[in-house]
Design a protein around this motif. Structure first.
Motif, mmCIF file in Angstrom:
data_model
loop_
_atom_site.group_PDB
_atom_site.id
_atom_site.type_symbol
_atom_site.label_atom_id
_atom_site.label_comp_id
_atom_site.label_asym_id
_atom_site.label_seq_id
_atom_site.Cartn_x
_atom_site.Cartn_y
_atom_site.Cartn_z
ATOM 1 N N ALA A 56 5.261 7.760 -5.101
ATOM 2 C CA ALA A 56 4.686 7.437 -4.390
ATOM 3 C C ALA A 56 4.851 7.124 -2.733
ATOM 4 N N CYS A 57 5.559 6.158 -2.309
ATOM 5 C CA CYS A 57 6.470 6.425 -0.697
ATOM 6 C C CYS A 57 6.594 7.524 -0.191
ATOM 7 N N VAL A 58 7.214 8.285 -0.963
ATOM 8 C CA VAL A 58 7.495 9.621 -0.090
ATOM 9 C C VAL A 58 6.731 10.705 0.238
ATOM 10 N N HIS A 59 5.936 10.539 -0.962
ATOM 11 C CA HIS A 59 4.350 11.669 -0.648
ATOM 12 C C HIS A 59 3.372 11.056 0.702
ATOM 13 N N ARG A 60 3.522 9.514 0.874
ATOM 14 C CA ARG A 60 3.010 9.090 1.267
ATOM 15 C C ARG A 60 3.453 8.995 2.703
ATOM 16 N N VAL A 61 4.707 9.406 3.088
ATOM 17 C CA VAL A 61 5.115 9.909 4.639
ATOM 18 C C VAL A 61 5.662 11.059 5.119
ATOM 19 N N TRP A 92 11.318 2.011 3.785
ATOM 20 C CA TRP A 92 11.485 1.496 4.983
ATOM 21 C C TRP A 92 10.598 1.540 5.694
ATOM 22 N N ARG A 93 9.905 3.069 5.797
ATOM 23 C CA ARG A 93 8.617 3.404 6.998
ATOM 24 C C ARG A 93 7.681 2.769 6.237
ATOM 25 N N VAL A 94 6.716 2.722 4.637
ATOM 26 C CA VAL A 94 6.076 2.081 3.649
ATOM 27 C C VAL A 94 6.178 0.435 5.306
ATOM 28 N N GLY A 95 7.304 0.066 4.969
ATOM 29 C CA GLY A 95 7.210 -1.669 4.721
ATOM 30 C C GLY A 95 7.070 -2.013 6.353
ATOM 31 N N THR A 102 15.184 1.965 11.969
ATOM 32 C CA THR A 102 15.251 2.259 12.955
ATOM 33 C C THR A 102 15.194 0.617 12.951
ATOM 34 N N GLY A 103 14.431 -0.231 12.029
ATOM 35 C CA GLY A 103 14.012 -1.432 12.552
ATOM 36 C C GLY A 103 15.572 -2.653 12.053
ATOM 37 N N ILE A 104 15.414 -2.183 10.949
ATOM 38 C CA ILE A 104 16.869 -3.056 10.575
ATOM 39 C C ILE A 104 17.721 -2.585 10.512
#
Length: 185
Positions: A56-61, A92-95, A102-104
């Motif tokens: 679901a995360c992969v699909h969203r991004v 990480w992009r969803v979070g 790159t934020g972390i």
């Protein structure tokens, strides 16, 4: 023993069939997209039904067609690593929608820089302490009290003249900033 093998084979067949239908169990991607999972589904090996949130995360991004196209364009031996990378980047992009992974990375690099600066300061303080200790060891140490003045104050022309003993050399104060070379940080 053959009875146990027969039960295991029946269980495997039941696991592969969904709800008594005649097609294999759908992967997380096909479940998410509400479609049948083909036998040659590119996404099935990398997005199993047991991890629906991962897809679901992969699909969203990235979107379903982009992920399928990326995986199809790679050699089979590299697809697993690519799917794992896509899943981690998507998580990480969803979070953190602005910076993603790159934020972390930036936060960890800042922590490394702060630790390097602290290490440089600590080393400078150790160098200062060692230099001061060396200067103290070089200076003669006298345990006896200082000798009394050899002459008394003299009066000349109504003014009091006092002979002043030369001041003993003290260990110079070392500035910690002299030892810190933080230009490279």
């Amino acid at each position: 023993m053959s009875e146990m093998t027969g039960n295991a084979e029946m269980q495997l067949e039941d696991d592969q069939l969904e709800g008594g239908r005649n097609y294999p169990k759908r992967c997380a991607a096909c479940k998410y997209l509400r479609r049948r999972c083909a036998h040659d589904c590119v996404l099935a090996p990398y997005f199993p039904a047991s991890h629906p949130h991962r897809y679901a995360c992969v699909h969203r991004v990235f979107g379903a067609s982009n992920v399928a196209r990326i995986l199809q364009s790679l050699p089979i031996e590299e697809r697993g690593q690519a799917a794992e990378t896509l899943a981690m980047e998507a998580q990480w992009r969803v979070g953190d929608p602005v910076y993603g992974c790159t934020g972390i990375i930036d936060r960890l690099q800042e922590e490394i820089l702060a630790a390097q600066c602290e290490l440089a300061r600590t080393r400078a303080q150790l160098d200062m302490a060692a230099a001061q200790l060396q200067l103290q060891q070089q200076a003669p140490v006298s345990l006896s009290p200082p000798p009394p003045p050899t002459h008394s104050p003299q009066r000349a022309g109504g003014h009091l003249h006092v002979a002043v003993a030369p001041k003993q050399e003290e260990a110079p104060f070392l500035d910690p900033d002299e030892f810190l070379d933080l230009d490279g940080f």
